[in-house]
Design an enzyme around this catalytic site. Structure first.
Site, PDB file in Angstrom:
ATOM      1  N   GLU A 125      83.564 -23.647  57.175  1.00 34.27           N
ATOM      2  CA  GLU A 125      84.210 -24.444  56.067  1.00 34.27           C
ATOM      3  C   GLU A 125      83.568 -26.039  55.963  1.00 34.27           C
ATOM      4  OE1 GLU A 125      88.507 -22.272  56.443  1.00 34.27           O
ATOM      5  OE2 GLU A 125      88.097 -23.931  57.855  1.00 34.27           O
TER       6      GLU A 125
HETATM    7  C1  TNX Z   1      89.968 -20.808  58.948  1.00 32.20           C
HETATM    8  S1  TNX Z   1      88.523 -19.158  60.448  1.00 32.20           S
HETATM    9  C2  TNX Z   1      89.578 -21.384  59.601  1.00 32.20           C
HETATM   10  C3  TNX Z   1      90.127 -22.213  60.690  1.00 32.20           C
HETATM   11  C4  TNX Z   1      91.777 -22.453  60.321  1.00 32.20           C
HETATM   12  C5  TNX Z   1      92.119 -20.845  60.349  1.00 32.20           C
HETATM   13  C6  TNX Z   1      93.504 -20.632  60.099  1.00 32.20           C
HETATM   14  C7  TNX Z   1      87.544 -20.272  60.510  1.00 32.20           C
HETATM   15  C8  TNX Z   1      86.286 -20.089  61.228  1.00 32.20           C
HETATM   16  N1  TNX Z   1      88.161 -21.400  60.264  1.00 32.20           N
HETATM   17  O1  TNX Z   1      89.920 -23.697  60.473  1.00 32.20           O
HETATM   18  O2  TNX Z   1      92.557 -22.790  61.364  1.00 32.20           O
HETATM   19  O3  TNX Z   1      91.398 -20.278  59.025  1.00 32.20           O
HETATM   20  O4  TNX Z   1      93.760 -19.275  59.919  1.00 32.20           O
END
Ligand code: TNX
Length: 576
Positions: A368
């Site tokens: 992300e």
């Molecule tokens: C996605 S999964 C994220 C996290 C969040 C999560 C909540 C991932 C690698 N990143 O930053 O906490 O979703 O479900």
């Protein structure tokens, strides 16, 4: 049934501790009239009362189970623990004694010798390949790095393994085969019967893990140790700690002290946060090691870094300190990939963390980072991957790392919610291995059902059956089972604020993921799993562990023994 001597697959005899040196060492057992009388009494008693747990009830399901319903072993006040004289094996024997002594009230002395005729004892045999070649024919055991064999006869319980880790996993099976009352923190007067027969068991995948996000909410060392215990019960062997995120930086770094003094004092919702000192972190790592669990520390880069930017604005692209963040959005923060100072920071942080971490892995996040795109992102990741390799560690990262160049051994953690991703498939063809954490099956922060009081639902609802019904070996199109290192169940903690809430989301889904990681695919069977899992409800209740009494599982109506204290009743219907 195999004879006791066939189970002792000929480890090189190690020096035994002289009896006088250890007050816990036993007198030598000679098969005497008294022993024979004891055996006769046991046999008679076993015919009358079968043990309450079946040999095939173990979770995760073992590779092979051969029950002998005519045979029962009784643990008594005369039982001793015998163990191969080897420090790792001895530590497992002590772990077993610590599990059993308080509840049974039995002395369970430990003897560093397995060369004695069995007479009601628990024996842990390390079929250790000696450094010098064994005389032919060499012992041909194939239990591997984590497998074990468990033989239960009327006269002994014997666990055989090639490693201390294998003995440890065998002890977890042994524990599950005793009556649920064994989980009681206070003494119980029970008939400590074990079902007869043999188990031969090995894991399907080498990597079986769970992740705890200690960044969104901070959790005390004691809470983490308790989570480690839950992993150990189900033969998981990795704890991934998500140590840094926008809302808080949780690990002390000597060369960048403000990361914790400024960056560690916040969390989601505005609470005080917290951080682990190096000593705290080492305590977690060492405790995990005693349970044969490797800690995988994650520093999430280049995004998810607001807490670092609060502490050191020089790392921010605009060199301006952002306000501390206590919300739950993602993807807005990043360290400046164009500034050399960023790479000094990364090298210092990862260097200090590597020095504290005996395990082979460093997890560098990579998810992300919405504002760092294309070649800038892959260039950043490639530099960080080289830093990790230079520290002698193996890179793990979320599957967004896939487009970056391959580096030896690198492992991608798949968290997508669909069954295919050409970019990840391509990275696998270039040599990457995969840890599977599909968001729609393995994410422990997803709600069980619409009325689950905590958790998310962006990846769907995950009831126990959804957590259980998928195959890591075939899950991602174009990724062969050989490229799958294993599975991991992540627990993100935006909505999780207490140990009870952690446990509520972990149990009973963690055992489902554990079974996917450990058990052979041929053992996969939802109907059988829910029956086996049901027997764990009374165990958790007895131990004071919170869990979700999901209606999918046929929990026994009455707890196996009277409840011990208030905590056993906790099944939070509203978040604390
Ligand atoms: C996605 S999964 C994220 C996290 C969040 C999560 C909540 C991932 C690698 N990143 O930053 O906490 O979703 O479900």
């Amino acid at each position: 049934m195999p004879s006791p001597s066939s189970a002792a697959t000929g480890p090189e005899p190690s020096p035994t501790v002289p009896a006088a040196a250890d007050p816990a060492v036993l007198p030598t057992h000679e098969p005497a009239a008294a022993d024979l009388a004891m055996l006769a009494t046991r046999a008679a008693s076993n015919l009358l009362t079968p043990p309450p747990v079946r040999l095939d009830a173990v979770v995760p399901a073992p590779e092979r189970v051969e029950a002998d319903p005519t045979t029962t072993f009784l643990l008594t006040g005369d039982t001793a623990i015998r163990v191969t004289a080897h420090p790792g094996a001895r530590a497992v024997a002590e772990h077993l004694a610590e599990l059993l002594r308080p509840v049974t009230g039995f002395p369970l002395p430990i003897a560093d010798s397995v060369e004695v005729a069995p007479a009601g004892d628990l024996t842990l045999t390390l079929a250790h390949t000696p450094a010098t070649p064994a005389p032919a024919p060499a012992p041909a055991t194939t239990l591997g790095a984590e497998g074990y064999r468990l033989d239960v006869t009327t006269t002994e319980v014997r666990i055989t393994a090639e490693t201390a880790a294998g003995l440890f996993h065998g002890v977890q099976s042994l524990r599950q085969l005793l009556p649920a009352a064994v989980e009681s923190p206070t003494p119980v007067d029970a008939r400590w019967a074990l079902p007869g027969g043999s188990i031969v068991d090995r894991p399907r995948f080498a990597y079986r893990g769970a992740m705890l996000d200690v960044a969104r909410h901070f959790f005390a060392v004691e809470d983490v140790l308790r989570v480690i215990d839950h992993l150990a019960r189900y033969k998981l062997n990795h704890l991934h700690l998500h140590l840094t995120d926008d809302q808080g930086w949780r690990i002390a770094v000597g060369s960048w002290p403000k990361l914790t003094t400024l960056g560690g004092t916040t969390e989601v919702g505005g609470g005080p946060g917290g951080h682990y000192t190096k000593t705290d972190y080492q305590k977690i790592v060492e405790y995990a090691a005693t349970r044969h669990i490797t800690v995988v520390p994650e520093i999430d880069l280049p995004g998810h870094t607001n807490s670092a930017l609060v502490a050191y604005p020089e790392l921010a692209p605009d060199k301006v300190a952002p306000p501390p963040y206590t919300g739950t959005e993602v993807g807005f923060s990043y360290v400046d990939p164009a500034d050399e100072r960023t790479y000094d920071f990364v090298a210092d942080v990862l260097g200090e963390l590597a020095a504290l971490t005996p395990g082979p892995w460093l997890h560098i996040g990579g998810d992300e980072a919405f504002k760092v795109k294309g070649e800038v992102y892959t260039g950043f990741v490639e530099r960080v991957q080289r830093i990790v390799a230079g520290l002698g560690k193996t890179v793990v990262g979320w599957h967004q790392l896939a487009p970056a160049a391959h580096v030896d051994g690198r492992v991608l953690q798949w968290w997508g919610t669909n069954g295919e991703d050409p970019t990840t498939g391509d990275a696998v063809r270039r040599g990457a291995r995969l840890i599977l954490s599909p968001g729609n099956h393995a994410y422990l922060d997803m709600k069980y059902a619409p009325d689950t009081p905590i958790g998310h639902d962006w990846a769907g609802l995950i009831d126990v059956r959804t957590a259980y019904d998928w195959d890591p070996g075939t899950h991602l199109a174009g990724v062969p089972a050989e490229a799958v290192l294993g599975v991991e169940a992540p627990l993100w903690t935006e909505s999780v604020t207490s140990l009870a809430e952690i446990e509520y989301l972990l149990l009973p889904r963690l055992p489902a993921i554990a079974e996917l990681g450990w058990s052979p695919r041929a053992a996969h069977d939802w109907a059988g799993f829910r029956e086996r899992l049901a027997g764990h409800g009374p165990r958790w209740a007895t131990a004071g562990i919170t869990f979700h009494r999901t209606p999918e599982i046929p929990w026994p109506a009455v707890p196996a023994i009277p409840r011990q204290h208030e905590a056993t009743q906790s099944d939070p219907t509203s978040p604390r």
